[in-house]
Design an enzyme around this catalytic site. Structure first.
Site, PDB file in Angstrom:
ATOM      1  N   HIS A 169       3.329   6.945  -6.777  1.00 56.16           N
ATOM      2  CA  HIS A 169       2.613   8.164  -7.174  1.00 56.16           C
ATOM      3  C   HIS A 169       3.587   9.349  -7.143  1.00 56.16           C
ATOM      4  CE1 HIS A 169      -1.625  10.228  -6.728  1.00 56.16           C
ATOM      5  NE2 HIS A 169      -1.113  10.393  -7.916  1.00 56.16           N
ATOM      6  N   HIS A 213       0.834  -1.212   0.000  1.00 56.37           N
ATOM      7  CA  HIS A 213       0.000   0.000   0.000  1.00 56.37           C
ATOM      8  C   HIS A 213       0.870   1.265   0.000  1.00 56.37           C
ATOM      9  CE1 HIS A 213      -3.473   2.563   1.193  1.00 56.37           C
ATOM     10  NE2 HIS A 213      -2.508   3.262   1.776  1.00 56.37           N
ATOM     11  N   GLU A 214       1.761   1.345   0.958  1.00 58.29           N
ATOM     12  CA  GLU A 214       2.576   2.563   1.064  1.00 58.29           C
ATOM     13  C   GLU A 214       3.454   2.740  -0.164  1.00 58.29           C
ATOM     14  OE1 GLU A 214       1.870   4.792   3.114  1.00 58.29           O
ATOM     15  OE2 GLU A 214       0.529   3.550   4.311  1.00 58.29           O
ATOM     16  N   HIS A 251       1.763   4.757  -2.759  1.00 57.36           N
ATOM     17  CA  HIS A 251       1.938   6.209  -2.595  1.00 57.36           C
ATOM     18  C   HIS A 251       3.315   6.619  -3.126  1.00 57.36           C
ATOM     19  CE1 HIS A 251      -1.658   6.945  -0.245  1.00 57.36           C
ATOM     20  NE2 HIS A 251      -1.295   6.121   0.715  1.00 57.36           N
TER      21      HIS A 251
END
Ligand SMILES: [Zn+2]
Length: 675
Positions: free
Chosen positions: A471, A464-465, A468
């Site tokens: 991104h 998940h992290e 980011h």
């Protein structure tokens, strides 16, 4: 103070902050200098005798504040990842000054007049799409910050903002202290019966670190349900632990939350919105309070029904142990038992297959290679801010250097709970910078010489992290205001949630999930059963989440001038009951006393964003699996149309460009068992 490392750009690769030179005493003068410099830059823009142009006003603003940008990135990273009492004091002092500085820029009438004049002629300026959007977004930001208010309105607004900044910092500090103070100590290892050996060792280590040798200390993670609750056989200890978790911060942060909610409501009214929530969502993809309310409302009924079905199963299992009424502190324990019986999965037995280094390199990095062609090289000679924080250089498919990724995976007393991504350097073609991003997790430090073995949830968090991080790393924009994760709050979780899908993609899983000693691959049957078991727990997870989201919503839909909330606990009980989400054995994922997201970390009236983003996430995962393109091609499209755009294009336009149509909610309902 010319030796202050923040006063000039870093000379390290990628302008990595020179952590080896940064000392605590550098921060305050750098903040002061940074604010003063930006105010001088803004004054020069405002007083420019030339008529306003896009370059001499909007771009000049975009370039301003370089020192402040550098010191803020390093400081807030340290405050969350490796704080000290001195850093926390400075945070409390500097936060109101930063809020006042923000106001000084946004409430400068001469500056706004130039921006307003440009905005009125924006379609005649011959701007490219990104520049036009920058002008529109800056203009909106100034209006939302109160640029159109009269002098009295602006005076009151400044007071409120300063007070809220101080309160937010105090809230953060209270949560940290209350979490430390709430840790539960026991005098014998026998009391921890049921806990995996590594967790027992960790509890002994916690006690040693606190100078309580000979004891075992269960420290509180930042959310309500502590992971030990699934394993501790001592019911009284489970109750003690959960009670400590749920009650932390109520006495200090409860009254503070009530005051902050009232101030936010007053500010919203000043700015022409009926509530703080209305003010917030007007600038989000959701748009209106009604849209969010309808979405949350639609999920509550089916989620609660699922949770109640689960509760009945658990109560039956608990009855076999003589437990007559299933309590909140029993839920995880019996859920673990039922899961083991029904799905034949023992979550503790999975850990040996999830060794951190392997999950990172052969899982997370490998997936980024499959989908986007990325390659990673550790750069041990580059110093981060803590010995545990490791620096990797990231290379694109064509071999060109993309940016730096810093992984800081282990828990420590000086770190906030939870997991998050930070940006130390934003990508910008205007500034000539490439991205430097950080991922923080809170994995228990293994004993010396032992490997770090992750839980199923920790593996998911790592993916998940890293979503980011991607991104941030893929950002390809001109203006720093649009870099990477500078997107609406109810959109920013979407790319990270999408990245979670790689965790269980068969080709990725087979590559990383191997026993750390024998190298034997994890049986795919176990994974299938684990996924089925996860679906089973959706009732609990969705209700726990919705309760927190609705609690945030209730605090921030209070109208200005309403009777102040006297007792946070009473308020919680009432609003959860009214929302139909009060399930006795399922406390909200966060209660007011430690709800940092919404009282100190910028997610006020925004906790709904996780499930809002999940609609797009579920759609996109579907799309990845069913669009008929090879994975790499899908990855490139997702990157080109969405990840690389940051905030430079409307968020939903990016989604439509990927999917080729409007997103729908159906895949989410299926995934969460809510059809
Ligand atoms: Zn996230």
């Amino acid at each position: 103070m010319s030796d202050n490392p923040f006063f000039s750009p870093s000379t390290l690769v990628y302008e990595l902050p020179p952590f080896a030179e940064i000392r605590e005493e550098h921060y305050r003068p750098a903040f002061e200098q940074g604010m003063a410099e930006q105010l001088a830059e803004v004054a020069a823009i405002a007083a420019d005798p030339e008529p306003p142009t896009f370059d001499n006003t909007v771009v000049a603003l975009e370039r301003s504040g370089a020192v402040l940008r550098r010191v803020s990135a390093a400081f807030f990273n340290q405050d969350s990842s490796d704080t000290t009492p001195g850093i926390q004091r400075l945070d409390a002092e500097i936060s109101p000054l930063l809020a006042a500085h923000h106001d000084a820029v946004h409430l400068d009438p001469a500056l706004f007049a130039r921006l307003d004049a440009l905005h009125a002629r924006r379609h005649e300026l011959g701007l490219d799409a990104e520049s036009l959007r920058l002008l529109e977004r800056r203009h909106t930001a100034f209006v939302r910050a109160g640029a159109r208010l009269d002098a009295d309105g602006q005076r009151r607004l400044r007071e409120i903002n300063t007070q809220l900044a101080a309160d937010g910092a105090a809230f953060r500090k209270n949560t940290h202290e209350a979490s430390l103070a709430g840790a539960v100590a026991v005098d014998s290892a026998a009391a921890l019966d049921g806990l995996p050996a590594a967790a027992v060792a960790n509890a002994a280590e916690n006690a040693r670190a606190l100078g309580q040798g000979g004891q075992w200390v269960l420290s509180l993670k930042n959310f309500s349900n502590q992971s030990e609750l699934a394993h501790l056989t001592d019911r009284a200890l489970r109750e003690r632990l959960l009670t400590a978790s749920l009650r932390r911060g109520l006495d200090t942060n409860g009254p503070l939350a009530a005051r902050m909610a009232a101030l936010r409501a007053e500010r919203a009214a000043l700015l022409g919105h009926p509530t703080h929530a209305a003010y917030v969502v007007a600038d989000e993809t959701a748009g209106t309070v009604e849209a969010v309310g309808a979405m949350l409302g639609r999920l509550v009924g089916p989620a609660v029904a699922n949770a109640q079905r689960e509760a009945a199963d658990l109560a039956a299992a608990a009855a076999a142990d003589g437990v007559t009424e299933l309590a909140a502190h029993d839920w995880a324990f019996y859920a673990e038992k039922v899961r083991a019986e029904r799905y034949d999965v023992d979550t503790a037995a999975l850990r040996p297959y999830f060794e951190l280094e392997r999950v990172l390199r052969d899982g997370v990095f490998y997936a980024a290679n499959l989908a986007y062609g990325l390659r990673f090289e550790e750069r041990p000679e580059l110093t981060a801010y803590h010995p545990d924080a490791r620096v990797f250089e990231v290379f694109d498919a064509d071999g060109s250097a993309l940016g730096l990724f810093i992984g800081d995976f282990f828990a420590r007393e000086s770190k906030c709970g939870g997991a998050w991504m930070n940006e130390l350097v934003p990508q910008s073609r205007l500034l000539g910078t490439r991205p430097v991003v950080v991922n923080n997790l809170n994995i228990a430090h293994p004993a010396a010489g032992e490997p770090a073995l992750l839980s199923w949830d920790e593996v998911r968090t790592l993916f998940h992290e890293f979503g980011h991080a991607l991104h941030g790393l893929f950002s390809d924009v001109r203006y720093p205001s649009f870099a990477g994760t500078e997107v609406p709050r109810d959109f920013v979780e979407f790319p990270s949630q999408v990245n979670e899908m790689w965790m269980v993609r068969p080709e990725v899983l087979a590559h990383y999930a191997r026993h750390h000693v024998t190298g034997e691959p994890l049986d795919t049957g176990v994974v299938e059963r684990m996924l089925a078991a996860e679906n089973y727990g959706q009732g609990f997870r969705t209700v726990e989440y919705l309760a927190a989201a609705l609690l945030d919503w209730a605090w921030h839909t209070l109208p200005a001038g309403a009777e102040p909330v006297g007792d946070a606990e009473e308020f919680e009980a009432r609003v959860l009951a009214e929302a139909g989400v009060a399930v006795a054995a399922v406390p909200p994922r966060y209660r007011t006393g430690y709800f940092n997201h919404v009282f100190s970390n910028g997610y006020s009236a925004g906790y709904y964003a996780y499930i809002w983003s999940e609609v797009l996430d579920a759609e996109t995962v579907e799309w990845f699996g069913s669009n008929g393109r090879p994975v790499r091609e899908s990855g490139e499209l997702f990157r080109a149309e969405l990840l690389s755009r940051g905030g430079s294009r409307d968020a939903l336009e990016c989604v439509r460009a990927v999917l080729g149509r409007e997103p729908s909610i159906e895949p989410l309902l299926v995934r969460r068992g809510l059809e």
